[in-house]
Design an enzyme around this catalytic site. Sequence first.
Site, PDB file in Angstrom:
ATOM      1  N   THR A  82      49.984  48.710  46.872  1.00 43.66           N
ATOM      2  CA  THR A  82      49.836  47.998  45.506  1.00 43.66           C
ATOM      3  C   THR A  82      51.937  48.500  45.076  1.00 43.66           C
ATOM      4  O   THR A  82      51.339  49.665  45.172  1.00 43.66           O
ATOM      5  CB  THR A  82      49.334  47.859  44.972  1.00 43.66           C
ATOM      6  OG1 THR A  82      47.913  47.502  45.228  1.00 43.66           O
ATOM      7  CG2 THR A  82      49.933  46.490  44.069  1.00 43.66           C
ATOM      8  N   GLN A  94      42.500  39.379  55.256  1.00 39.52           N
ATOM      9  CA  GLN A  94      41.521  39.051  54.079  1.00 39.52           C
ATOM     10  C   GLN A  94      40.518  38.185  54.107  1.00 39.52           C
ATOM     11  O   GLN A  94      39.810  37.504  53.202  1.00 39.52           O
ATOM     12  CB  GLN A  94      42.753  38.239  52.594  1.00 39.52           C
ATOM     13  CG  GLN A  94      41.918  38.002  51.124  1.00 39.52           C
ATOM     14  CD  GLN A  94      43.070  37.680  50.371  1.00 39.52           C
ATOM     15  OE1 GLN A  94      44.400  37.233  50.841  1.00 39.52           O
ATOM     16  NE2 GLN A  94      43.005  37.183  49.419  1.00 39.52           N
ATOM     17  N   ASP A 130      42.652  43.574  39.208  1.00 38.47           N
ATOM     18  CA  ASP A 130      43.966  42.491  39.851  1.00 38.47           C
ATOM     19  C   ASP A 130      43.185  41.557  39.575  1.00 38.47           C
ATOM     20  O   ASP A 130      42.205  41.483  39.497  1.00 38.47           O
ATOM     21  CB  ASP A 130      44.378  42.993  41.178  1.00 38.47           C
ATOM     22  CG  ASP A 130      45.209  41.615  41.336  1.00 38.47           C
ATOM     23  OD1 ASP A 130      46.590  41.864  40.824  1.00 38.47           O
ATOM     24  OD2 ASP A 130      45.605  42.019  42.848  1.00 38.47           O
ATOM     25  N   ASP A 167      51.824  42.938  45.501  1.00 37.66           N
ATOM     26  CA  ASP A 167      49.955  42.653  45.731  1.00 37.66           C
ATOM     27  C   ASP A 167      50.425  42.117  47.277  1.00 37.66           C
ATOM     28  O   ASP A 167      50.245  41.309  47.362  1.00 37.66           O
ATOM     29  CB  ASP A 167      49.330  42.604  44.949  1.00 37.66           C
ATOM     30  CG  ASP A 167      47.559  42.189  45.120  1.00 37.66           C
ATOM     31  OD1 ASP A 167      47.655  42.945  46.110  1.00 37.66           O
ATOM     32  OD2 ASP A 167      46.803  41.297  45.347  1.00 37.66           O
ATOM     33  N   GLU A 182      53.880  39.818  41.085  1.00 45.31           N
ATOM     34  CA  GLU A 182      52.726  40.068  39.665  1.00 45.31           C
ATOM     35  C   GLU A 182      53.205  40.772  38.819  1.00 45.31           C
ATOM     36  O   GLU A 182      54.408  41.485  38.830  1.00 45.31           O
ATOM     37  CB  GLU A 182      51.196  40.956  40.390  1.00 45.31           C
ATOM     38  CG  GLU A 182      50.214  39.496  41.717  1.00 45.31           C
ATOM     39  CD  GLU A 182      49.557  40.335  41.502  1.00 45.31           C
ATOM     40  OE1 GLU A 182      48.487  40.598  40.324  1.00 45.31           O
ATOM     41  OE2 GLU A 182      48.874  39.934  42.487  1.00 45.31           O
ATOM     42  N   LYS A 204      44.192  43.568  50.995  1.00 40.60           N
ATOM     43  CA  LYS A 204      44.966  44.576  49.550  1.00 40.60           C
ATOM     44  C   LYS A 204      44.634  45.829  49.505  1.00 40.60           C
ATOM     45  O   LYS A 204      46.148  46.080  49.527  1.00 40.60           O
ATOM     46  CB  LYS A 204      43.769  43.529  48.848  1.00 40.60           C
ATOM     47  CG  LYS A 204      43.612  42.619  48.359  1.00 40.60           C
ATOM     48  CD  LYS A 204      44.972  41.217  47.668  1.00 40.60           C
ATOM     49  CE  LYS A 204      44.481  39.906  47.921  1.00 40.60           C
ATOM     50  NZ  LYS A 204      46.101  39.920  47.059  1.00 40.60           N
ATOM     51  N   ARG A 220      46.963  38.300  54.955  1.00 42.82           N
ATOM     52  CA  ARG A 220      46.017  36.459  54.624  1.00 42.82           C
ATOM     53  C   ARG A 220      44.845  37.003  55.561  1.00 42.82           C
ATOM     54  O   ARG A 220      44.001  36.060  55.403  1.00 42.82           O
ATOM     55  CB  ARG A 220      46.759  36.062  54.473  1.00 42.82           C
ATOM     56  CG  ARG A 220      48.205  35.935  53.718  1.00 42.82           C
ATOM     57  CD  ARG A 220      46.955  35.358  52.028  1.00 42.82           C
ATOM     58  NE  ARG A 220      48.655  35.738  51.154  1.00 42.82           N
ATOM     59  CZ  ARG A 220      47.827  35.798  50.248  1.00 42.82           C
ATOM     60  NH1 ARG A 220      46.917  36.815  49.156  1.00 42.82           N
ATOM     61  NH2 ARG A 220      49.310  35.685  49.330  1.00 42.82           N
ATOM     62  N   GLU A 242      52.173  30.212  50.016  1.00 49.01           N
ATOM     63  CA  GLU A 242      52.794  28.683  48.904  1.00 49.01           C
ATOM     64  C   GLU A 242      53.307  28.743  49.351  1.00 49.01           C
ATOM     65  O   GLU A 242      54.009  27.288  49.625  1.00 49.01           O
ATOM     66  CB  GLU A 242      51.632  29.446  47.307  1.00 49.01           C
ATOM     67  CG  GLU A 242      50.731  29.778  47.350  1.00 49.01           C
ATOM     68  CD  GLU A 242      51.032  30.223  45.662  1.00 49.01           C
ATOM     69  OE1 GLU A 242      50.951  31.589  45.674  1.00 49.01           O
ATOM     70  OE2 GLU A 242      51.241  29.606  44.842  1.00 49.01           O
TER      71      GLU A 242
HETATM   72 CA    CA Z   1      46.769  39.919  43.486  1.00 46.96          CA
END
Ligand code: CA
Length: 422
Positions: free
Chosen positions: A258, A241, A128, A234, A202, A254, A238, A370
């Site tokens: 996926t 992570q 990735d 993906d 993605e 992660k 958070r 975001e």
């Molecule tokens: Ca990614």
Amino acid sequence: MTSFLDLPADSGFGLHNLPYGVFSTADDPAKRVGVRLGDTVVDLAYLETHGLIAVPGAGRAPVFHGTLNAFMALGRGAWDSVRGRLQDLLSADGPDDFRASETHRASGMHPLEEVTMHLPAEIGDYTDFYSSRQHATNVGTMFRGPENALMPNWLHLPVGYHGRASSVVLSGTEVVRPKGQQKPDDGAPVFGPSKLLDIELELGFFVGPGNELGSPIPIEDAREHIFGFVLVNDWSARDIQKWEYVPLGPFLGKSFATSISPWVVPTAALNPFRVAGEAQDASAGNPEPLPYLRQSGERSLDIELAVKLKTAQMDEAETVARSNARYLYWSPEQQLAHHTVNGCNARPGDLMASGTISGETEDSYGSFLELTWRGTRPIQLPSGETRTFLADGDSVVLAGEAVRDGVRISFGEVEGTIAPAR
Ligand code: CA
């Protein structure tokens, strides 16, 4: 190019597309390769067995039984030959070998709703990248501040990490909320279900022939090694992570899942949609890449992308973001050249994803991190609900299509619904 099937003129799955997938049917559970034409799946294993298509470079073993790996390995010559033959065979005015035979049509085609789709390839490795400048800038701004949002290496190389191939799943597979360690800002680490479950919008590509260990793929040859593209979600936890990623990067935040779309859009179908991309030189205030990453010609793809969310209370999905693959700074060719420049071997069926694709506007961001700016700006939904991160029962759909001069190339969708932690 008009198909002998009665497709709408604006079908995203016409003869210009012909994406490849792997399917089985109720009366024949063997996995085999097909192409999608409208809402019909054309069975390439059947065509191959009955001598309706020949595959240059193939040995005695059938190419289209099982997954796409064998076909991916054969390279551009075989891909172009098969694609050209299929466009002829399936057209309204081409050779009638297939079209005119009721037996062939009855056995070699299946209604889409009657097939079961499978992963298109046996994915040996999944990598990735992190190739959207706006995404990297947004994340950097949130976590380090606007002054040094981009890390010093970012404009010089396509940053990436090795993902987990075993948990790449097909669209429609439920995503179980992961459990793991999280570290509250003001306390000791705790263990439990992720509370900050997110997506990443993605675009991924499958590697074709690949390279021998020790022999890099030069940038000018890289496109010959890119079989085709799928949508990738993906999924990202958070909170897990954030606590684990120092110093070696993403891991359990992660690797729980996926998701990819089932139809692999051939590189040849996307060539008409190439655009320049952001200049990688002083004209745009950017450093010129080192020679092994310098790419001439149009390196970006104009593919419209959308993120849709449907909670358990909603009847239909709401579009919460629109983005475009053209926003990627590093191209698939640059990613592949960089990945192999140290001699690392890429193999047929390896999956490489772009990283989250975010545009410049707030409604073009490719993650909830975001879109909600770290949870500080909740999304308002038509149901009256709000979302920062994903709740159990939420379904996320990523969609993509390229449209130009009356030609529409659809990626279809990749969907996943969140199941409670186990
Ligand atoms: Ca990614």
